[in-house]
Design an enzyme around this catalytic site. Structure first.
Site, PDB file in Angstrom:
ATOM      1  N   ARG A   1       0.758  -1.169   0.012  1.00 29.12           N
ATOM      2  CA  ARG A   1       0.145  -0.142  -0.015  1.00 29.12           C
ATOM      3  C   ARG A   1       0.800   1.414   0.094  1.00 29.12           C
ATOM      4  O   ARG A   1       1.819   1.261   0.650  1.00 29.12           O
ATOM      5  CB  ARG A   1      -1.164  -0.043   1.226  1.00 29.12           C
ATOM      6  CG  ARG A   1      -1.796   1.284   1.430  1.00 29.12           C
ATOM      7  CD  ARG A   1      -2.633   1.465   2.716  1.00 29.12           C
ATOM      8  NE  ARG A   1      -1.718   1.563   3.555  1.00 29.12           N
ATOM      9  CZ  ARG A   1      -0.929   2.804   4.067  1.00 29.12           C
ATOM     10  NH1 ARG A   1      -1.367   4.044   3.294  1.00 29.12           N
ATOM     11  NH2 ARG A   1      -0.274   2.932   5.200  1.00 29.12           N
ATOM     12  N   VAL A   2       0.555   2.087  -0.921  1.00 35.09           N
ATOM     13  CA  VAL A   2       1.056   3.416  -0.716  1.00 35.09           C
ATOM     14  C   VAL A   2      -0.153   4.668  -0.485  1.00 35.09           C
ATOM     15  O   VAL A   2      -1.303   4.332  -0.926  1.00 35.09           O
ATOM     16  CB  VAL A   2       2.104   4.036  -2.120  1.00 35.09           C
ATOM     17  CG1 VAL A   2       3.122   3.041  -1.993  1.00 35.09           C
ATOM     18  CG2 VAL A   2       1.276   3.691  -3.240  1.00 35.09           C
ATOM     19  N   SER A   3       0.120   5.819   0.078  1.00 36.38           N
ATOM     20  CA  SER A   3      -0.863   6.586   0.139  1.00 36.38           C
ATOM     21  C   SER A   3      -1.200   7.434  -0.733  1.00 36.38           C
ATOM     22  O   SER A   3      -2.344   8.063  -0.860  1.00 36.38           O
ATOM     23  CB  SER A   3      -0.463   7.486   1.633  1.00 36.38           C
ATOM     24  OG  SER A   3      -0.156   6.839   2.523  1.00 36.38           O
ATOM     25  N   THR A   4      -0.171   7.963  -1.817  1.00 35.36           N
ATOM     26  CA  THR A   4      -0.521   8.864  -2.934  1.00 35.36           C
ATOM     27  C   THR A   4      -0.166   8.032  -4.161  1.00 35.36           C
ATOM     28  O   THR A   4       0.570   7.267  -4.125  1.00 35.36           O
ATOM     29  CB  THR A   4       0.204   9.831  -2.748  1.00 35.36           C
ATOM     30  OG1 THR A   4       1.374   9.814  -2.893  1.00 35.36           O
ATOM     31  CG2 THR A   4       0.238  10.798  -1.207  1.00 35.36           C
TER      32      THR A   4
ATOM     33  N   GLN B   1       3.518   8.135  -5.597  1.00 36.80           N
ATOM     34  CA  GLN B   1       4.542   7.065  -5.224  1.00 36.80           C
ATOM     35  C   GLN B   1       4.231   5.867  -5.938  1.00 36.80           C
ATOM     36  O   GLN B   1       5.144   5.081  -5.996  1.00 36.80           O
ATOM     37  CB  GLN B   1       4.307   6.749  -3.728  1.00 36.80           C
ATOM     38  CG  GLN B   1       4.501   7.862  -2.622  1.00 36.80           C
ATOM     39  CD  GLN B   1       3.946   7.461  -1.268  1.00 36.80           C
ATOM     40  OE1 GLN B   1       2.776   7.363  -0.842  1.00 36.80           O
ATOM     41  NE2 GLN B   1       5.004   6.923  -0.457  1.00 36.80           N
TER      42      GLN B   1
END
Length: 564
Positions: A12-15, A18
């Site tokens: 998982r990445v927040s943005t 990324q």
């Protein structure tokens, strides 16, 4: 027989930024290698959530992974860091409890532990506590800064409200003329119809659209009417967005900055808006009051001049303006078919009665002792509603005698606002005004201390005390307005105080146009208020052939009308 080993690899990445760089591909490759060469698991499947925050677990790939874990498809869950699952301890604890119950081992590659050991499980919980602490502290710092800016009247960003424009250089708002016309039309339409649904329909029929080009709905109309922004007040920190859908915080947490920008709606209009929104509010899908279309203004007052029966009220058709009047039919004709008297509607009888009362009130000031009965009649029957009508000689004689008697027995008239009043009501209003000024001075001193005192005041104490004073000022202002709005439905037609109060209701439109448009007055004031007024001043109305022939007022004074 032991279960075959298969790893669920979660990334998982927040943005989305990324995703295009090294973060997501690096996580994926790093964990695939870890599964193969450290855990010796050749069978694996990768689940990826790109551009999702870790504040909760409402993410599509994560939910799919957990569903397949429930079906016993995996023996291990492998993540790059534990905060890839969630930064919230409760969310992670729920997920971990499900894995443990199913015998699935949780492994964090970056922290170098797995939950198949007691030490690994203990370390996992400790690390997660600190991850959540870091997030909460960051959130508190951001919230504190934003709240302090809002308390100073600074804009924290977001969608600029409809009918306003924002200037970044001056950090100020101004009214947009093009959208303001639509917002004012929306407000006027609602005050006329008292219906969110009907207001939205009329705006759409007139071709009005929202800023994004969408049609108006009752919900978007309500947002405009309820928002304090259109009253010149900036509201912040009133929404709780911690869940999937937002909810309102307690009012004690709101930050309200009055006189922050130019208001679009007047205070008088806002009071009317709040009254009708409150009256029309729904609870559990049902309206909390009976709509005004079921209130018949003259019900119970009209009697047939032919057979003496009471008139029975019913609903008439809706007019083009949106106004729906009541219709009154003779009970003798409707029930027994023995009377030939015609029906009347609110439009006919309302215009006649209210304009006649208006003329009576204005006659009190306009009358001169030298006026003849003919001059009095012309004044009382001025207007289109009285075409073909005249007053009986006995009525004119008694009216003139009453006016002459009033002139001889009373001092020169003074407007109510100019008369000296030492009553308890006036004393109460004076006390409220003094208390209001006291709190305003206290707020001014508080602002000065916070900005210029040598001993710095903690910001939290300042905000708490400032909110307390602002709430007190708002409460005192509301009490003062209420004390200044006395009822117009408290005494008879001949009472001087009543005449002044009634005049302020009836002539808010008549002073401009010289006459009262009853449908317009009914849509603005409401049938219930008009009914209360009529019941307070009129005892009976006699109708013959669709026309008013006699009005008996509450003081038993009778005015008789003749027709050519």
């Amino acid at each position: 027989m032991p279960r075959a080993q298969k790893a669920a690899i979660y990334c998982r990445v927040s943005t989305l930024h990324q995703v295009d760089k090294d973060s997501l591909p690096m996580q994926r490759q790093d964990m695939i290698n870890y599964a193969k060469y450290v855990l010796s698991i050749k069978d694996y499947e990768v689940f990826e959530d790109a551009g999702y925050s870790g504040k909760n677990t409402d993410r599509p790939a994560f939910q799919e992974m957990m569903e397949r874990i429930e079906h016993g498809e995996f023996s291990h869950v492998l993540v790059w860091k534990i905060d890839r699952i969630s930064r919230n301890l409760l969310d992670f604890a729920t997920m971990y409890a499900r894995c443990k119950k199913l015998g699935v081992t949780f492994v964090s590659k970056n922290e170098q532990f797995d939950t198949s050991t007691a030490m690994g499980e203990a370390m996992l919980k400790i690390i997660l506590v600190f991850a959540e602490l870091e997030r909460n502290m960051t959130s508190e710092r951001v919230s504190s800064t934003m709240n302090a800016r809002a308390a100073e009247g600074k804009w924290n960003g977001g969608r600029v409200p409809f009918a306003y424009a924002y200037d970044r250089e001056t950090d100020s708002f101004s009214i947009r003329d093009d959208e303001a016309k639509v917002a004012l039309e929306l407000k006027d339409t609602y005050l006329r119809t008292h219906s969110l649904t009907y207001t939205a329909r009329l705006l759409n029929e007139a071709g009005r659209r929202t800023r994004r080009g969408y049609a108006w709905t009752p919900a978007t109309v309500a947002i405009i009417l309820r928002s304090p922004f259109y009253r010149g007040t900036y509201r912040y920190n009133y929404r709780d967005e911690s869940e999937v859908t937002f909810s309102f915080k307690g009012r004690n947490e709101w930050i309200m900055c009055a006189k922050h920008h130019p208001p679009l709606f007047s205070e008088a209009d806002c009071r009317q808006i709040d009254f009708w929104l409150t009256k029309n509010r729904r609870q559990h899908g049902k309206a909390t009051h009976v709509q005004r279309k079921l209130v018949h203004v003259f019900a119970g007052l009209i009697r047939c001049g032919f057979c003496g029966s009471n008139y029975i009220a019913s609903i008439d058709r809706v007019r083009a303006s949106g106004y729906q009047p009541s219709m009154y039919n003779c009970g003798g004709r409707r029930q027994k078919g023995m009377c030939k008297n015609r029906y009347v509607t609110d439009i006919r009888i309302g215009g006649f009665v209210f304009n006649y009362i208006s003329n009576v009130i204005r006659l009190r000031d306009a009358f001169r002792p030298q006026w003849s009965k003919a001059r009095i009649q012309r004044f009382l029957l001025h207007g289109d509603d009285f075409c073909g009508a005249s007053l009986s000689d006995d009525t004119l004689r008694r009216v003139r005698a009453a006016l002459l008697g009033s002139r001889l027995s009373t001092a020169e008239y003074q407007p109510a606002d100019e008369q000296h009043d030492d009553s308890p009501t006036q004393t109460h209003k004076a006390n409220l005004q003094a208390e209001l000024e006291k709190n305003r001075r206290a707020l001014s001193r508080l602002m000065h201390l916070f900005l210029y005192a040598e001993d710095e005041m903690p910001q939290a104490d300042f905000l708490r005390e400032k909110k307390h004073l602002q709430d007190t000022i708002t409460r005192l202002q509301a009490e003062l307005e209420k004390a200044q709005q006395s009822s117009v439905f408290t005494s008879s037609l001949t009472d001087e105080e009543f005449l002044g109060k009634a005049a302020r209701l009836l002539f808010q439109s008549a002073m401009v146009r010289g006459s009262i448009d009853f449908p317009e007055l009914a849509m603005r004031v409401g049938n219930l208020e008009l009914k209360n007024f009529v019941n307070a001043v009129i005892k009976q109305i006699i109708v013959l052939d669709g026309r008013v022939t006699q009005i008996t007022f509450a003081n038993d004074e009778i005015h008789t009308f003749l027709y050519h």
